[in-house]
Design a protein around this motif. Structure first.
Motif, PDB file in Angstrom:
ATOM      1  N   SER A  84       0.826  -1.210   0.000  1.00 47.07           N
ATOM      2  CA  SER A  84       0.000   0.000   0.000  1.00 47.07           C
ATOM      3  C   SER A  84       0.862   1.263   0.000  1.00 47.07           C
ATOM      4  CB  SER A  84      -0.939   0.004   1.221  1.00 47.07           C
ATOM      5  OG  SER A  84      -1.755  -1.142   1.236  1.00 47.07           O
ATOM      6  N   LEU A  85       1.813   1.274  -0.883  1.00 46.93           N
ATOM      7  CA  LEU A  85       2.765   2.391  -0.906  1.00 46.93           C
ATOM      8  C   LEU A  85       2.086   3.698  -1.291  1.00 46.93           C
ATOM      9  CD1 LEU A  85       5.774   0.464  -2.376  1.00 46.93           C
ATOM     10  CD2 LEU A  85       5.838   1.816  -0.277  1.00 46.93           C
ATOM     11  N   LYS A  86       2.596   4.768  -0.688  1.00 39.62           N
ATOM     12  CA  LYS A  86       2.070   6.105  -0.908  1.00 39.62           C
ATOM     13  C   LYS A  86       3.177   7.000  -1.471  1.00 39.62           C
ATOM     14  CE  LYS A  86      -0.717   5.616   3.295  1.00 39.62           C
ATOM     15  NZ  LYS A  86      -1.016   6.194   4.625  1.00 39.62           N
ATOM     16  N   PRO A  87       2.823   8.064  -2.147  1.00 42.78           N
ATOM     17  CA  PRO A  87       3.860   8.974  -2.654  1.00 42.78           C
ATOM     18  C   PRO A  87       4.789   9.473  -1.555  1.00 42.78           C
ATOM     19  CG  PRO A  87       1.780   9.453  -3.710  1.00 42.78           C
ATOM     20  CD  PRO A  87       1.492   8.430  -2.655  1.00 42.78           C
ATOM     21  N   GLU A  88       4.275   9.648  -0.356  1.00 45.76           N
ATOM     22  CA  GLU A  88       5.111  10.126   0.749  1.00 45.76           C
ATOM     23  C   GLU A  88       6.092   9.080   1.259  1.00 45.76           C
ATOM     24  OE1 GLU A  88       1.761  10.250   0.505  1.00 45.76           O
ATOM     25  OE2 GLU A  88       0.813   9.935   2.477  1.00 45.76           O
ATOM     26  N   ASP A  89       6.005   7.858   0.743  1.00 45.38           N
ATOM     27  CA  ASP A  89       7.003   6.836   1.073  1.00 45.38           C
ATOM     28  C   ASP A  89       8.252   6.963   0.203  1.00 45.38           C
ATOM     29  OD1 ASP A  89       4.300   4.520   1.468  1.00 45.38           O
ATOM     30  OD2 ASP A  89       5.461   5.493   3.072  1.00 45.38           O
ATOM     31  N   THR A  90       8.222   7.858  -0.758  1.00 45.77           N
ATOM     32  CA  THR A  90       9.375   8.066  -1.627  1.00 45.77           C
ATOM     33  C   THR A  90      10.574   8.532  -0.816  1.00 45.77           C
ATOM     34  OG1 THR A  90       8.016   8.589  -3.553  1.00 45.77           O
ATOM     35  CG2 THR A  90      10.265   9.443  -3.545  1.00 45.77           C
ATOM     36  N   ALA A  91      11.665   7.795  -0.939  1.00 45.89           N
ATOM     37  CA  ALA A  91      12.860   8.087  -0.152  1.00 45.89           C
ATOM     38  C   ALA A  91      13.959   7.097  -0.541  1.00 45.89           C
ATOM     39  CB  ALA A  91      12.573   7.957   1.345  1.00 45.89           C
ATOM     40  N   VAL A  92      15.145   7.365  -0.038  1.00 44.55           N
ATOM     41  CA  VAL A  92      16.204   6.361  -0.076  1.00 44.55           C
ATOM     42  C   VAL A  92      16.101   5.560   1.218  1.00 44.55           C
ATOM     43  CG1 VAL A  92      18.679   5.932  -0.172  1.00 44.55           C
ATOM     44  CG2 VAL A  92      17.695   7.830  -1.478  1.00 44.55           C
ATOM     45  N   TYR A  93      16.075   4.241   1.077  1.00 44.50           N
ATOM     46  CA  TYR A  93      15.918   3.356   2.220  1.00 44.50           C
ATOM     47  C   TYR A  93      17.273   2.726   2.546  1.00 44.50           C
ATOM     48  CZ  TYR A  93      10.872   3.856   2.180  1.00 44.50           C
ATOM     49  OH  TYR A  93       9.600   4.373   2.266  1.00 44.50           O
ATOM     50  N   TYR A  94      17.607   2.764   3.834  1.00 42.41           N
ATOM     51  CA  TYR A  94      18.891   2.253   4.318  1.00 42.41           C
ATOM     52  C   TYR A  94      18.657   1.179   5.375  1.00 42.41           C
ATOM     53  CZ  TYR A  94      20.649   6.734   2.503  1.00 42.41           C
ATOM     54  OH  TYR A  94      20.959   7.821   1.720  1.00 42.41           O
TER      55      TYR A  94
END
Length: 115
Positions: A84-94
């Motif tokens: 259920s990904l949202k646009p606000e989940d956009t990021a670099v994940y570490y």
């Protein structure tokens, strides 16, 4: 000693991705594992964490019910299932491996949620 994230990419809102974090040069089973993310212009924030044997997990409020952290110590790998990904989940994940004062970070994988 290295942590390598993979599985990021471009996905539409409502879609899913599974991130992987593979350790080399050390045994992951002794380490507390955490996923973080950092969006442009924002500070890095904790997303989810998991204890060494995977018995306990924790999540930031903004991903609860959507993301699941897990680990397979036999594969020296930690996962982050993102639904259920949202646009606000956009990021670099570490991913981060930590035990005592020892910390290892991966180089990050980009997740972009956009239509």
């Amino acid at each position: 000693v290295q942590l390598v994230e993979s599985g990021g990419g471009l996905v539409q809102p409502g879609g899913s991705l599974r991130l992987s974090c593979i350790a080399s040069g050390f045994t992951l089973s002794s380490y507390f594992m955490t996923w973080y993310r950092q969006a442009p212009g924002k500070e890095r924030e904790l997303v989810a964490s998991i204890t060494t044997a995977g018995r306990n997990t924790g999540y930031a409020d903004f991903v609860k019910g959507r993301f699941t952290i897990s680990r397979d110590n036999s594969k020296n790998t930690v996962y982050l299932q993102m639904n259920s990904l949202k646009p606000e989940d956009t990021a670099v994940y570490y991913c981060r491996a930590s035990v005592g004062l020892r910390n290892y970070w991966g180089q990050g994988t980009q997740v972009t949620v956009s239509s």
